[in-house]
Scaffold this motif. Structure first.
Motif, PDB file in Angstrom:
ATOM      1  N   ALA A   1      14.217 -23.336  17.790  1.00 24.46           N
ATOM      2  CA  ALA A   1      14.729 -22.610  19.020  1.00 24.46           C
ATOM      3  C   ALA A   1      15.085 -21.281  18.977  1.00 24.46           C
ATOM      4  O   ALA A   1      14.576 -20.400  19.552  1.00 24.46           O
ATOM      5  N   TRP A   2      16.090 -20.881  17.978  1.00 19.77           N
ATOM      6  CA  TRP A   2      16.590 -19.677  17.875  1.00 19.77           C
ATOM      7  C   TRP A   2      15.583 -18.730  17.185  1.00 19.77           C
ATOM      8  O   TRP A   2      15.528 -17.665  17.333  1.00 19.77           O
ATOM      9  N   SER A   3      14.947 -19.303  16.430  1.00 19.05           N
ATOM     10  CA  SER A   3      13.741 -18.295  15.892  1.00 19.05           C
ATOM     11  C   SER A   3      12.701 -17.958  16.729  1.00 19.05           C
ATOM     12  O   SER A   3      12.194 -16.871  16.927  1.00 19.05           O
ATOM     13  N   ALA A   4      12.485 -18.814  17.792  1.00 20.36           N
ATOM     14  CA  ALA A   4      11.657 -18.457  18.930  1.00 20.36           C
ATOM     15  C   ALA A   4      12.189 -17.324  19.710  1.00 20.36           C
ATOM     16  O   ALA A   4      11.458 -16.338  20.094  1.00 20.36           O
ATOM     17  N   VAL A   5      13.523 -17.536  19.951  1.00 20.12           N
ATOM     18  CA  VAL A   5      14.416 -16.572  20.887  1.00 20.12           C
ATOM     19  C   VAL A   5      14.243 -15.413  20.195  1.00 20.12           C
ATOM     20  O   VAL A   5      13.986 -14.294  20.613  1.00 20.12           O
ATOM     21  N   ARG A   6      14.433 -15.382  18.808  1.00 16.95           N
ATOM     22  CA  ARG A   6      14.545 -14.102  18.200  1.00 16.95           C
ATOM     23  C   ARG A   6      13.336 -13.329  18.104  1.00 16.95           C
ATOM     24  O   ARG A   6      13.295 -12.150  18.496  1.00 16.95           O
ATOM     25  N   GLU A   7      12.260 -14.031  17.833  1.00 11.61           N
ATOM     26  CA  GLU A   7      10.883 -13.329  18.049  1.00 11.61           C
ATOM     27  C   GLU A   7      10.670 -12.715  19.149  1.00 11.61           C
ATOM     28  O   GLU A   7       9.956 -11.847  19.172  1.00 11.61           O
ATOM     29  N   ALA A   8      11.144 -13.348  20.211  1.00 11.04           N
ATOM     30  CA  ALA A   8      11.091 -12.723  21.552  1.00 11.04           C
ATOM     31  C   ALA A   8      11.659 -11.487  21.784  1.00 11.04           C
ATOM     32  O   ALA A   8      11.618 -10.911  22.708  1.00 11.04           O
ATOM     33  N   GLY A   9      12.621 -11.146  21.106  1.00 14.25           N
ATOM     34  CA  GLY A   9      13.509 -10.046  20.766  1.00 14.25           C
ATOM     35  C   GLY A   9      14.458 -10.190  21.636  1.00 14.25           C
ATOM     36  O   GLY A   9      14.845 -11.243  22.220  1.00 14.25           O
ATOM     37  N   ALA A  10      15.456  -9.072  21.479  1.00 17.69           N
ATOM     38  CA  ALA A  10      16.480  -8.811  22.542  1.00 17.69           C
ATOM     39  C   ALA A  10      17.840  -9.979  22.418  1.00 17.69           C
ATOM     40  O   ALA A  10      18.409 -10.115  23.260  1.00 17.69           O
ATOM     41  N   VAL A  11      17.886 -10.323  21.134  1.00 16.03           N
ATOM     42  CA  VAL A  11      18.955 -11.034  20.915  1.00 16.03           C
ATOM     43  C   VAL A  11      19.640 -10.492  19.439  1.00 16.03           C
ATOM     44  O   VAL A  11      18.764  -9.707  18.813  1.00 16.03           O
ATOM     45  N   ALA A  12      20.642 -10.974  19.127  1.00 14.32           N
ATOM     46  CA  ALA A  12      21.497 -10.593  17.968  1.00 14.32           C
ATOM     47  C   ALA A  12      20.645 -11.029  16.519  1.00 14.32           C
ATOM     48  O   ALA A  12      19.959 -12.021  16.588  1.00 14.32           O
ATOM     49  N   ASP A  13      21.082 -10.093  15.664  1.00 13.49           N
ATOM     50  CA  ASP A  13      20.382 -10.598  14.336  1.00 13.49           C
ATOM     51  C   ASP A  13      21.535 -11.374  13.558  1.00 13.49           C
ATOM     52  O   ASP A  13      22.113 -11.030  12.851  1.00 13.49           O
ATOM     53  N   LEU A  14      21.252 -12.662  14.073  1.00  8.81           N
ATOM     54  CA  LEU A  14      22.144 -13.768  13.513  1.00  8.81           C
ATOM     55  C   LEU A  14      21.215 -14.871  13.104  1.00  8.81           C
ATOM     56  O   LEU A  14      20.038 -15.274  13.408  1.00  8.81           O
ATOM     57  N   ASP A  15      21.674 -15.405  11.900  1.00  4.61           N
ATOM     58  CA  ASP A  15      21.028 -16.646  11.456  1.00  4.61           C
ATOM     59  C   ASP A  15      21.298 -18.009  12.054  1.00  4.61           C
ATOM     60  O   ASP A  15      22.337 -17.941  12.601  1.00  4.61           O
ATOM     61  N   PRO A  16      20.506 -18.987  11.885  1.00  3.70           N
ATOM     62  CA  PRO A  16      20.833 -20.318  12.527  1.00  3.70           C
ATOM     63  C   PRO A  16      22.352 -20.761  12.468  1.00  3.70           C
ATOM     64  O   PRO A  16      23.052 -21.162  13.310  1.00  3.70           O
ATOM     65  N   ALA A  17      22.734 -20.563  11.317  1.00  2.00           N
ATOM     66  CA  ALA A  17      24.205 -20.925  10.952  1.00  2.00           C
ATOM     67  C   ALA A  17      24.984 -20.197  11.688  1.00  2.00           C
ATOM     68  O   ALA A  17      25.919 -21.091  12.143  1.00  2.00           O
TER      69      ALA A  17
END
Lengths: 191, 191
Positions: free
Chosen positions: B128-144
């Motif tokens: 889910a987080w990967s999808a959100v990140r690819e959509a942009g506008a979120v922080a540069d955080l890894d899932p952990a």
DNA sequence: GTCTATACCGAGATAGAC
DNA sequence: GTCTATCTCGGTATAGAC
């Protein structure tokens, strides 16, 4: 022998909580017999208090007594404090393990450690954070939120290291540095 | 009676940990006698597993099975998930209390709950987080790191509510909303 | 200061009456 | 399905020899 008992006690209390840890296991880990605990300390309760006292003394030693953020270059001093705190939490996960174990219900142990160790440090942190905030360039967070971020992001991953290792594998060599940097950025820029 | 035993078991296990909780105290809290536990469940261990299973079922119910962040308006869906997670953690602090208690050392309990409940949810969150990140506008955080912020800032304060109350007094009425908003801001803007 | 022996209690689990 | 009685083990603490 006192030191070895205290070391063993920290590990056992951190792993199983006050109620779940046994003086037998503590003595065995220290290479002693169980009655030695009642000789060197009055009781299991007194052993727990002595172990926690030593843990907070180690914390203070690492932080340089208390974080001195009242001089100049406030933000830099606060960043140093954060780095030292994260480093200590990684090296000595027992502190937050014990705090998490005893913070789930009201107990004599919790009341004791709060009045003796936690509340005074909250006071120092609140004053320090107020000074940093007035100097500007940090997030609009109240002291409770700063505390929560320090504990929750800066210390909890190390307290829960056995879980973390099962989920994410071995810890990176630069884990402490990365975490401290993230935490400082969170507190500086904020949400 | 099974439900009452499970409710009582959650409270006792959350407060004192698996080793520290006693089946006598659980039975008493449920208004039953201690041998009832071995009748309705095979053992203390089986009771613990049943209680944890029910807790995660409640979590899934609150989150709507699993967070559906694969449609459109990804960020909005993720924000809803965060709000639901924080709300659940406040209403049901037992989950993170039990996880914190059992994450301090490797144990059969930890291995069981990781493989059965935690690891699959980490997997869902990572996707889910990967999808959100690819959509942009979120922080540069890894899932952990996302996981650590969710647990450490979104759940730990409720798990440690007895400590928090002693330090900062009664909880504000809008505590959950404020915390969820902060957390969403942290994950959206990031450090 | 450290050992063995042990007292005393509370733990989890089982048997069997009802 | 629930009760009482009880088994066995492990818990903390103490006594007393060395």
């Amino acid at each position: 022998m006192v030191d070895q008992l205290l070391d063993a006690a920290l590990i056992e209390f951190a792993a199983h909580g006050y109620a779940g840890a046994s003086t037998r296991a503590i003595a065995e880990r220290a290479g002693a017999h169980q009655p030695q605990i009642n000789y060197h300390f009055r009781s299991k309760e007194a052993l727990w208090q002595a172990a926690v006292d030593r843990l907070f003394a180690e914390l203070d030693a690492e932080l340089g007594a208390t974080p001195e953020v009242l001089g100049e270059d406030l933000l830099g001093r606060f960043a140093s404090f954060v780095r030292a705190f994260v480093g200590f939490s990684a090296r000595r996960p027992e502190l937050h393990r014990i705090m998490n174990q005893e913070s789930t219900a009201d107990s004599p142990q919790l009341a004791w450690v709060v009045s003796r160790h936690i509340a005074p440090r909250i006071e120092v942190l609140s004053v320090a954070w107020s000074a940093v905030r007035e100097a500007g360039a940090v997030a609009d967070l109240d002291p409770a939120e700063v505390w929560e971020l320090l504990i929750g992001f800066g210390a909890l991953p190390y307290a829960n290291a056995p879980l973390r290792r099962q989920l994410f594998g071995p810890v990176r060599a630069d884990d402490v540095d990365r975490r401290a940097a993230r935490l400082i950025a969170l507190l500086a820029a904020g949400p």
